[in-house]
Design a protein around this motif. Structure first.
Motif, PDB file in Angstrom:
ATOM      1  N   THR A  96       5.336   4.154  -6.421  1.00 20.27           N
ATOM      2  CA  THR A  96       6.679   3.618  -6.661  1.00 20.27           C
ATOM      3  C   THR A  96       6.611   2.601  -7.791  1.00 20.27           C
ATOM      4  O   THR A  96       5.851   1.638  -7.707  1.00 20.27           O
ATOM      5  CB  THR A  96       7.223   2.932  -5.384  1.00 20.27           C
ATOM      6  OG1 THR A  96       7.175   3.867  -4.313  1.00 20.27           O
ATOM      7  CG2 THR A  96       8.639   2.436  -5.587  1.00 20.27           C
ATOM      8  N   PRO A  97       7.383   2.798  -8.844  1.00 16.82           N
ATOM      9  CA  PRO A  97       7.354   1.842  -9.960  1.00 16.82           C
ATOM     10  C   PRO A  97       7.868   0.470  -9.511  1.00 16.82           C
ATOM     11  O   PRO A  97       8.732   0.366  -8.644  1.00 16.82           O
ATOM     12  CB  PRO A  97       8.295   2.450 -11.000  1.00 16.82           C
ATOM     13  CG  PRO A  97       8.842   3.696 -10.434  1.00 16.82           C
ATOM     14  CD  PRO A  97       8.308   3.888  -9.058  1.00 16.82           C
ATOM     15  N   ALA A  98       7.330  -0.566 -10.116  1.00 16.40           N
ATOM     16  CA  ALA A  98       7.726  -1.937  -9.774  1.00 16.40           C
ATOM     17  C   ALA A  98       9.223  -2.141  -9.970  1.00 16.40           C
ATOM     18  O   ALA A  98       9.846  -2.915  -9.244  1.00 16.40           O
ATOM     19  CB  ALA A  98       6.940  -2.926 -10.615  1.00 16.40           C
ATOM     20  N   ARG A  99       9.806  -1.440 -10.918  1.00 18.06           N
ATOM     21  CA  ARG A  99      11.236  -1.617 -11.202  1.00 18.06           C
ATOM     22  C   ARG A  99      12.123  -0.936 -10.162  1.00 18.06           C
ATOM     23  O   ARG A  99      13.329  -1.135 -10.150  1.00 18.06           O
ATOM     24  CB  ARG A  99      11.561  -1.101 -12.601  1.00 18.06           C
ATOM     25  CG  ARG A  99      11.399   0.385 -12.752  1.00 18.06           C
ATOM     26  CD  ARG A  99      11.643   0.832 -14.196  1.00 18.06           C
ATOM     27  NE  ARG A  99      11.387   2.244 -14.342  1.00 18.06           N
ATOM     28  CZ  ARG A  99      10.195   2.798 -14.472  1.00 18.06           C
ATOM     29  NH1 ARG A  99       9.113   2.047 -14.503  1.00 18.06           N
ATOM     30  NH2 ARG A  99      10.055   4.101 -14.603  1.00 18.06           N
ATOM     31  N   ASP A 100      11.540  -0.094  -9.288  1.00 18.15           N
ATOM     32  CA  ASP A 100      12.306   0.593  -8.249  1.00 18.15           C
ATOM     33  C   ASP A 100      12.611  -0.385  -7.120  1.00 18.15           C
ATOM     34  O   ASP A 100      11.727  -0.810  -6.394  1.00 18.15           O
ATOM     35  CB  ASP A 100      11.525   1.793  -7.729  1.00 18.15           C
ATOM     36  CG  ASP A 100      12.305   2.599  -6.695  1.00 18.15           C
ATOM     37  OD1 ASP A 100      13.404   2.169  -6.291  1.00 18.15           O
ATOM     38  OD2 ASP A 100      11.798   3.661  -6.298  1.00 18.15           O
ATOM     39  N   HIS A 101      13.863  -0.757  -7.002  1.00 19.73           N
ATOM     40  CA  HIS A 101      14.277  -1.761  -6.030  1.00 19.73           C
ATOM     41  C   HIS A 101      14.917  -1.111  -4.809  1.00 19.73           C
ATOM     42  O   HIS A 101      16.008  -1.478  -4.399  1.00 19.73           O
ATOM     43  CB  HIS A 101      15.251  -2.753  -6.672  1.00 19.73           C
ATOM     44  CG  HIS A 101      14.595  -3.620  -7.687  1.00 19.73           C
ATOM     45  ND1 HIS A 101      14.951  -4.922  -7.878  1.00 19.73           N
ATOM     46  CD2 HIS A 101      13.593  -3.387  -8.564  1.00 19.73           C
ATOM     47  CE1 HIS A 101      14.201  -5.448  -8.827  1.00 19.73           C
ATOM     48  NE2 HIS A 101      13.384  -4.528  -9.268  1.00 19.73           N
ATOM     49  N   GLY A 102      14.232  -0.145  -4.224  1.00 17.96           N
ATOM     50  CA  GLY A 102      14.739   0.547  -3.050  1.00 17.96           C
ATOM     51  C   GLY A 102      14.577  -0.282  -1.778  1.00 17.96           C
ATOM     52  O   GLY A 102      14.291  -1.482  -1.811  1.00 17.96           O
ATOM     53  N   HIS A 103      14.748   0.377  -0.648  1.00 15.32           N
ATOM     54  CA  HIS A 103      14.680  -0.281   0.661  1.00 15.32           C
ATOM     55  C   HIS A 103      13.352  -1.007   0.854  1.00 15.32           C
ATOM     56  O   HIS A 103      13.325  -2.156   1.300  1.00 15.32           O
ATOM     57  CB  HIS A 103      14.892   0.741   1.779  1.00 15.32           C
ATOM     58  CG  HIS A 103      14.659   0.185   3.139  1.00 15.32           C
ATOM     59  ND1 HIS A 103      15.564  -0.672   3.748  1.00 15.32           N
ATOM     60  CD2 HIS A 103      13.632   0.335   4.003  1.00 15.32           C
ATOM     61  CE1 HIS A 103      15.090  -1.015   4.928  1.00 15.32           C
ATOM     62  NE2 HIS A 103      13.928  -0.412   5.108  1.00 15.32           N
ATOM     63  N   ASP A 104      12.245  -0.342   0.524  1.00 11.34           N
ATOM     64  CA  ASP A 104      10.940  -0.971   0.758  1.00 11.34           C
ATOM     65  C   ASP A 104      10.721  -2.180  -0.143  1.00 11.34           C
ATOM     66  O   ASP A 104      10.034  -3.120   0.235  1.00 11.34           O
ATOM     67  CB  ASP A 104       9.784   0.027   0.644  1.00 11.34           C
ATOM     68  CG  ASP A 104       9.692   0.704  -0.707  1.00 11.34           C
ATOM     69  OD1 ASP A 104      10.639   0.606  -1.502  1.00 11.34           O
ATOM     70  OD2 ASP A 104       8.655   1.343  -0.960  1.00 11.34           O
ATOM     71  N   ARG A 158       0.827  -1.214   0.000  1.00 15.69           N
ATOM     72  CA  ARG A 158       0.000   0.000   0.000  1.00 15.69           C
ATOM     73  C   ARG A 158       0.857   1.258   0.000  1.00 15.69           C
ATOM     74  O   ARG A 158       0.540   2.232  -0.681  1.00 15.69           O
ATOM     75  CB  ARG A 158      -0.928   0.001   1.216  1.00 15.69           C
ATOM     76  CG  ARG A 158      -2.086  -0.945   1.057  1.00 15.69           C
ATOM     77  CD  ARG A 158      -2.964  -0.944   2.273  1.00 15.69           C
ATOM     78  NE  ARG A 158      -4.162  -1.745   2.042  1.00 15.69           N
ATOM     79  CZ  ARG A 158      -4.936  -2.207   3.008  1.00 15.69           C
ATOM     80  NH1 ARG A 158      -4.647  -1.959   4.279  1.00 15.69           N
ATOM     81  NH2 ARG A 158      -5.993  -2.923   2.713  1.00 15.69           N
ATOM     82  N   LYS A 159       1.955   1.237   0.762  1.00 15.96           N
ATOM     83  CA  LYS A 159       2.863   2.382   0.810  1.00 15.96           C
ATOM     84  C   LYS A 159       3.453   2.642  -0.573  1.00 15.96           C
ATOM     85  O   LYS A 159       3.493   3.784  -1.038  1.00 15.96           O
ATOM     86  CB  LYS A 159       3.978   2.123   1.822  1.00 15.96           C
ATOM     87  CG  LYS A 159       5.014   3.205   1.891  1.00 15.96           C
ATOM     88  CD  LYS A 159       6.115   2.824   2.868  1.00 15.96           C
ATOM     89  CE  LYS A 159       7.295   3.745   2.689  1.00 15.96           C
ATOM     90  NZ  LYS A 159       8.537   3.165   3.122  1.00 15.96           N
ATOM     91  N   ARG A 160       3.886   1.573  -1.249  1.00 13.68           N
ATOM     92  CA  ARG A 160       4.457   1.728  -2.592  1.00 13.68           C
ATOM     93  C   ARG A 160       3.399   2.245  -3.574  1.00 13.68           C
ATOM     94  O   ARG A 160       3.704   3.074  -4.426  1.00 13.68           O
ATOM     95  CB  ARG A 160       5.043   0.410  -3.079  1.00 13.68           C
ATOM     96  CG  ARG A 160       6.351   0.055  -2.364  1.00 13.68           C
ATOM     97  CD  ARG A 160       6.859  -1.321  -2.754  1.00 13.68           C
ATOM     98  NE  ARG A 160       7.220  -1.437  -4.154  1.00 13.68           N
ATOM     99  CZ  ARG A 160       8.423  -1.176  -4.662  1.00 13.68           C
ATOM    100  NH1 ARG A 160       9.395  -0.803  -3.875  1.00 13.68           N
ATOM    101  NH2 ARG A 160       8.653  -1.330  -5.950  1.00 13.68           N
TER     102      ARG A 160
END
Length: 79
Positions: free
Chosen positions: A29-37, A22-24
Motif C-alpha cells: 500500500t503506497p504511503a499516500r493511500d489514506h484508506g481505512h487502515d 506490516r499489513k500495508r
C-alpha cells in the motif's frame, strides 16, 4: 495508571500499529493511500504516543527528571 499498566498498554499498542504497518507493507500500500487502515494506523500511533508520554512521566517520577541520557534531538527540542 501505574508503571505496569502503562507498559502493558505500550506493548499492546505497539503490536497493533506494527500489525497495520506490516499489513500495508505486505499489500504494498503506497504511503499516500489514506484508506481505512491508514486512519486505523493514525489512531494507533496517537494512542501509542500518548502512553509513551505517560511512561516517560512515570519514569521521571521514579528516577527524577535527569535520569536519562538525552539524544541530541531531545536536547534540541527542549523535551
Amino acid at each position: 495508571m501505574d508503571l505496569q499498566e502503562v507498559l502493558t498498554k505500550v506493548v499492546e499498542l505497539s503490536r497493533e500499529e506494527l500489525r497495520i504497518v506490516r499489513k500495508r507493507a505486505e499489500e504494498k500500500t503506497p504511503a499516500r493511500d489514506h484508506g481505512h487502515d491508514y486512519h486505523e494506523m493514525l489512531r494507533a500511533a496517537g494512542r501509542l504516543d500518548h502512553h509513551a508520554h505517560l511512561l516517560r512521566r512515570l519514569h521521571d517520577g521514579e528516577f527524577g527528571e535527569h535520569w536519562r541520557h538525552e539524544s541530541t534531538q531531545d536536547a534540541a527540542s527542549g523535551s
